[in-house]
Design a protein around this motif. Structure first.
Motif, PDB file in Angstrom:
ATOM      1  N   ASP A 172       0.805  -1.225   0.000  1.00 13.21           N
ATOM      2  CA  ASP A 172       0.000   0.000   0.000  1.00 13.21           C
ATOM      3  C   ASP A 172       0.838   1.274   0.000  1.00 13.21           C
ATOM      4  OD1 ASP A 172      -2.292  -1.563   0.120  1.00 13.21           O
ATOM      5  OD2 ASP A 172      -2.439  -1.449   2.307  1.00 13.21           O
ATOM      6  N   PHE A 173       2.111   1.172   0.360  1.00 10.81           N
ATOM      7  CA  PHE A 173       2.859   2.396   0.621  1.00 10.81           C
ATOM      8  C   PHE A 173       4.323   2.319   0.174  1.00 10.81           C
ATOM      9  CE2 PHE A 173       5.037   5.161   3.914  1.00 10.81           C
ATOM     10  CZ  PHE A 173       4.665   6.365   3.333  1.00 10.81           C
ATOM     11  N   ALA A 174       5.107   1.404   0.763  1.00 14.36           N
ATOM     12  CA  ALA A 174       6.544   1.374   0.495  1.00 14.36           C
ATOM     13  C   ALA A 174       6.862   1.051  -0.956  1.00 14.36           C
ATOM     14  CB  ALA A 174       7.228   0.354   1.415  1.00 14.36           C
ATOM     15  N   LEU A 175       6.032   0.241  -1.609  1.00 17.83           N
ATOM     16  CA  LEU A 175       6.253  -0.097  -3.009  1.00 17.83           C
ATOM     17  C   LEU A 175       5.764   0.977  -3.975  1.00 17.83           C
ATOM     18  CD1 LEU A 175       7.107  -2.070  -5.227  1.00 17.83           C
ATOM     19  CD2 LEU A 175       4.910  -3.228  -4.958  1.00 17.83           C
ATOM     20  N   PRO A 176       4.517   1.424  -3.913  1.00 23.17           N
ATOM     21  CA  PRO A 176       4.044   2.370  -4.932  1.00 23.17           C
ATOM     22  C   PRO A 176       4.719   3.732  -4.883  1.00 23.17           C
ATOM     23  CG  PRO A 176       2.349   2.000  -3.265  1.00 23.17           C
ATOM     24  CD  PRO A 176       3.411   0.973  -3.028  1.00 23.17           C
ATOM     25  N   LEU A 177       5.244   4.142  -3.717  1.00 28.02           N
ATOM     26  CA  LEU A 177       5.881   5.465  -3.658  1.00 28.02           C
ATOM     27  C   LEU A 177       7.103   5.547  -4.567  1.00 28.02           C
ATOM     28  CD1 LEU A 177       6.375   8.309  -2.589  1.00 28.02           C
ATOM     29  CD2 LEU A 177       7.430   7.286  -0.556  1.00 28.02           C
ATOM     30  N   PRO A 178       8.144   4.727  -4.386  1.00 28.34           N
ATOM     31  CA  PRO A 178       9.301   4.861  -5.272  1.00 28.34           C
ATOM     32  C   PRO A 178       9.015   4.452  -6.717  1.00 28.34           C
ATOM     33  CG  PRO A 178       9.606   3.021  -3.760  1.00 28.34           C
ATOM     34  CD  PRO A 178       8.393   3.757  -3.294  1.00 28.34           C
ATOM     35  N   VAL A 179       8.070   3.525  -6.931  1.00 25.04           N
ATOM     36  CA  VAL A 179       7.695   3.174  -8.303  1.00 25.04           C
ATOM     37  C   VAL A 179       7.131   4.403  -9.015  1.00 25.04           C
ATOM     38  CG1 VAL A 179       6.033   1.880  -9.693  1.00 25.04           C
ATOM     39  CG2 VAL A 179       7.340   0.717  -7.920  1.00 25.04           C
ATOM     40  N   THR A 180       6.275   5.141  -8.345  1.00 23.61           N
ATOM     41  CA  THR A 180       5.690   6.336  -8.945  1.00 23.61           C
ATOM     42  C   THR A 180       6.740   7.406  -9.195  1.00 23.61           C
ATOM     43  OG1 THR A 180       3.584   5.888  -7.822  1.00 23.61           O
ATOM     44  CG2 THR A 180       3.924   8.116  -8.666  1.00 23.61           C
ATOM     45  N   VAL A 181       7.626   7.601  -8.240  1.00 26.82           N
ATOM     46  CA  VAL A 181       8.648   8.647  -8.378  1.00 26.82           C
ATOM     47  C   VAL A 181       9.567   8.361  -9.564  1.00 26.82           C
ATOM     48  CG1 VAL A 181      10.660   9.707  -7.291  1.00 26.82           C
ATOM     49  CG2 VAL A 181       8.590   9.325  -5.953  1.00 26.82           C
ATOM     50  N   ILE A 182      10.103   7.134  -9.659  1.00 30.53           N
ATOM     51  CA  ILE A 182      11.037   6.846 -10.748  1.00 30.53           C
ATOM     52  C   ILE A 182      10.308   6.827 -12.088  1.00 30.53           C
ATOM     53  CG2 ILE A 182      10.909   4.316 -10.710  1.00 30.53           C
ATOM     54  CD1 ILE A 182      14.065   6.518 -11.158  1.00 30.53           C
ATOM     55  N   SER A 183       9.040   6.402 -12.090  1.00 33.81           N
ATOM     56  CA  SER A 183       8.273   6.406 -13.336  1.00 33.81           C
ATOM     57  C   SER A 183       8.092   7.823 -13.854  1.00 33.81           C
ATOM     58  CB  SER A 183       6.914   5.742 -13.120  1.00 33.81           C
ATOM     59  OG  SER A 183       7.061   4.389 -12.776  1.00 33.81           O
ATOM     60  N   GLU A 184       7.775   8.736 -12.967  1.00 29.98           N
ATOM     61  CA  GLU A 184       7.601  10.126 -13.389  1.00 29.98           C
ATOM     62  C   GLU A 184       8.925  10.729 -13.842  1.00 29.98           C
ATOM     63  OE1 GLU A 184       5.593  12.307 -10.324  1.00 29.98           O
ATOM     64  OE2 GLU A 184       3.683  11.273 -10.684  1.00 29.98           O
ATOM     65  N   LEU A 185      10.001  10.365 -13.171  1.00 28.45           N
ATOM     66  CA  LEU A 185      11.313  10.885 -13.554  1.00 28.45           C
ATOM     67  C   LEU A 185      11.689  10.430 -14.965  1.00 28.45           C
ATOM     68  CD1 LEU A 185      13.756  12.503 -12.456  1.00 28.45           C
ATOM     69  CD2 LEU A 185      14.702  10.332 -11.679  1.00 28.45           C
ATOM     70  N   LEU A 186      11.255   9.204 -15.330  1.00 23.92           N
ATOM     71  CA  LEU A 186      11.596   8.645 -16.637  1.00 23.92           C
ATOM     72  C   LEU A 186      10.492   8.825 -17.669  1.00 23.92           C
ATOM     73  CD1 LEU A 186      13.248   5.304 -15.465  1.00 23.92           C
ATOM     74  CD2 LEU A 186      14.380   7.406 -16.165  1.00 23.92           C
ATOM     75  N   GLY A 187       9.369   9.408 -17.265  1.00 23.39           N
ATOM     76  CA  GLY A 187       8.284   9.628 -18.209  1.00 23.39           C
ATOM     77  C   GLY A 187       7.527   8.362 -18.567  1.00 23.39           C
ATOM     78  N   ILE A 188       7.394   7.427 -17.614  1.00 27.97           N
ATOM     79  CA  ILE A 188       6.671   6.174 -17.841  1.00 27.97           C
ATOM     80  C   ILE A 188       5.181   6.408 -17.598  1.00 27.97           C
ATOM     81  CG2 ILE A 188       6.382   3.787 -17.077  1.00 27.97           C
ATOM     82  CD1 ILE A 188       9.035   4.285 -18.433  1.00 27.97           C
ATOM     83  N   PRO A 189       4.313   6.044 -18.538  1.00 31.80           N
ATOM     84  CA  PRO A 189       2.870   6.239 -18.331  1.00 31.80           C
ATOM     85  C   PRO A 189       2.364   5.467 -17.110  1.00 31.80           C
ATOM     86  CG  PRO A 189       3.353   5.747 -20.638  1.00 31.80           C
ATOM     87  CD  PRO A 189       4.620   5.508 -19.870  1.00 31.80           C
ATOM     88  N   VAL A 190       1.378   6.049 -16.455  1.00 35.49           N
ATOM     89  CA  VAL A 190       0.815   5.451 -15.248  1.00 35.49           C
ATOM     90  C   VAL A 190       0.324   4.034 -15.506  1.00 35.49           C
ATOM     91  CG1 VAL A 190      -1.043   5.639 -13.549  1.00 35.49           C
ATOM     92  CG2 VAL A 190       0.174   7.692 -14.290  1.00 35.49           C
ATOM     93  N   ASP A 191      -0.334   3.813 -16.637  1.00 38.83           N
ATOM     94  CA  ASP A 191      -0.936   2.512 -16.913  1.00 38.83           C
ATOM     95  C   ASP A 191       0.088   1.409 -17.119  1.00 38.83           C
ATOM     96  OD1 ASP A 191      -3.405   3.699 -16.732  1.00 38.83           O
ATOM     97  OD2 ASP A 191      -3.698   3.891 -18.904  1.00 38.83           O
ATOM     98  N   ASP A 192       1.343   1.759 -17.339  1.00 41.99           N
ATOM     99  CA  ASP A 192       2.373   0.754 -17.625  1.00 41.99           C
ATOM    100  C   ASP A 192       3.138   0.306 -16.385  1.00 41.99           C
ATOM    101  OD1 ASP A 192       1.648   1.103 -20.241  1.00 41.99           O
ATOM    102  OD2 ASP A 192       3.412   2.269 -20.811  1.00 41.99           O
TER     103      ASP A 192
END
Length: 439
Positions: A172-192
């Motif tokens: 719920d927390f420790a996993l989605p936080l860094p996944v979201t941060v690095i995805s945004e840094l690299l321009g990865i779409p949310v759905d992927d």
């Protein structure tokens, strides 16, 4: 955290019967000089490997161990020796310098084809060139600019669990936080994001048995196909993100070849989150197991930066350590390690060396002199350390502030931990006082 993911060789749970390697005990409990098997098939060891680590360190500064696939490694267990080894140019990061061909053979097919080109598995001058291409994205100043967004993501994730009064803090927390941060840094779409996270788990995360090579190779193929497609999309529609800059370095400046571009993208995606998950989950677990330290950090939140360093030292996300390969015969602490041997700098053991740290087996968030090896040392020092520290501070600090009465929902002995290589709680069920969402 751009840490030693592909750079790390976790010891796998092979038994002495499977490997036909005797492990004898000498009088007084000292281990013999046969290769020691770290018993990752033993749940008690997986939950708390540090008593055995302490014994290995006391046995001697350099010990042979059996690692993945029945391979021998030379385990460096003491802090000063580990510090020196991580900056020794005679110890290579390139697995092709290893004498045992099984090291490369047991890598997934697609990793052998292109992932050897990533900067964790390269040495100068290639390493210098590759690291320079991405280093500007992880400077302290650039990372500090991410603070408001990291805080916003953190609060949103906690808002979702606050009314229930219970959560599973890894998922719920420790996993989605860094996944979201690095995805945004690299321009990865949310759905992927769920797809590459699932493929990463298949490729990197290990259980009690070695995974089916066909399953791992399929995940590699899917990840490579995804990365290739995403890079083409970015090439057609570049943005203000790190991948667009790397594509420019490949297309216009010719500072990256195709395999290097693929490998760099994979490395940033995977290493950018997987160890930070364990830092956050492991740090919270350590606090919940030590009520005195938990209370102290609640009362003195200014200690949070020190607390993050202590979590990294005390029970960090890379365990047991970082792999290097001897280019030539190398003497370490009076022991000659032969050319081509795998050297495992056991940072998890060295970071509890009493010759370096006072009361090393005690969690102490007030510890001032904390030069741990969790981020490595030398030219391969973790590029993402500033981002990992920022995410850890915001995540743990905000959780303590916004989840009153935070406590484990199960006895500490019932927590399950990753068995090797990358350490952290698999699940972290907690309870707390329910509250309304912010705003």
């Amino acid at each position: 955290m751009i840490a030693a993911v592909s750079d790390n060789l976790g010891v796998r749970p092979w038994t002495s019967a499977q490997l036909h390697v005797p492990v004898d005990a000498c009088p007084g409990g000292m281990m013999s000089q046969q290769p020691v098997l770290l018993p990752y098939d033993d749940p008690a060891f997986v939950a708390d490997p540090f008593p055995l680590y302490r014994q290995l360190r006391e046995d001697g500064p350099v010990r042979r161990a059996v690692i993945a696939g029945g391979l021998d490694a030379w385990l460096v267990t003491r802090y000063e020796d580990g510090l020196a080894a991580l900056s020794d140019p005679r110890l290579s990061s390139d697995v092709r310098d290893a004498s045992d061909p099984r090291l490369i053979a047991q890598l997934p097919e697609f990793e052998r084809e292109s992932m050897m080109s990533n900067m964790l598995r390269s040495d100068p001058p290639d390493h210098t060139r590759l690291r320079r291409l991405v280093s500007k994205a992880f400077t302290a100043r650039r990372v500090a600019d991410l603070r408001p967004r990291v805080q916003e993501i953190t609060d949103r994730l906690l808002d979702a669990v606050l009314p229930a009064g219970r959560a599973e803090l890894v998922a719920d927390f420790a996993l989605p936080l860094p996944v979201t941060v690095i995805s945004e840094l690299l321009g990865i779409p949310v759905d992927d994001r769920h797809d590459f996270q699932r493929w990463t788990d298949t490729m990197i995360v290990r259980g009690e048995r070695m995974p089916d090579p066909a399953v791992v190779n399929e995940a590699w193929q899917r990840m490579r196909a995804y990365v290739t497609t995403h890079l083409e999309t970015k090439r057609a529609r570049p943005g203000d993100d790190l991948l667009s800059a790397l594509i420019s370095a490949h297309d216009e400046e010719q500072r990256l070849n195709h395999d290097e571009l693929i490998a760099m993208t994979f490395l940033l995606l995977v290493a950018g989150y997987i160890t930070t998950v364990n830092l956050i989950g492991g740090g919270i677990a350590a606090l919940l197991a030590d009520p005195g330290q938990l209370t102290l950090l609640r009362e003195r939140p200014e200690l949070l930066p020190h607390a993050i360093e202590e979590f990294l030292r005390y029970d960090g996300p890379v365990n047991p350590g970082i792999a290097r390969f001897a280019r030539e015969d190398v003497e370490i602490a009076g022991v000659t390690v032969p050319r081509g041997a795998t050297v495992l700098v056991a940072s998890a053991i060295a970071d509890r060396d009493p010759a370096r740290f006072a009361e090393p087996d005690r969690l102490d968030i007030t510890r001032q002199d904390n030069g741990h090896l969790a981020f490595g040392h030398g030219i391969h020092y973790c590029l993402g350390a500033p981002l990992a520290r920022l995410e850890g501070q915001i995540a743990i600090g905000t959780a303590l502030r916004r989840l009153p009465g935070l406590a484990l929902a199960v006895p500490p002995a019932e927590l399950s931990w990753r068995p090797g290589g990358l350490r952290g709680p698999v699940r972290l069920p907690v309870t707390f006082t329910p509250a309304h969402r912010a705003g």
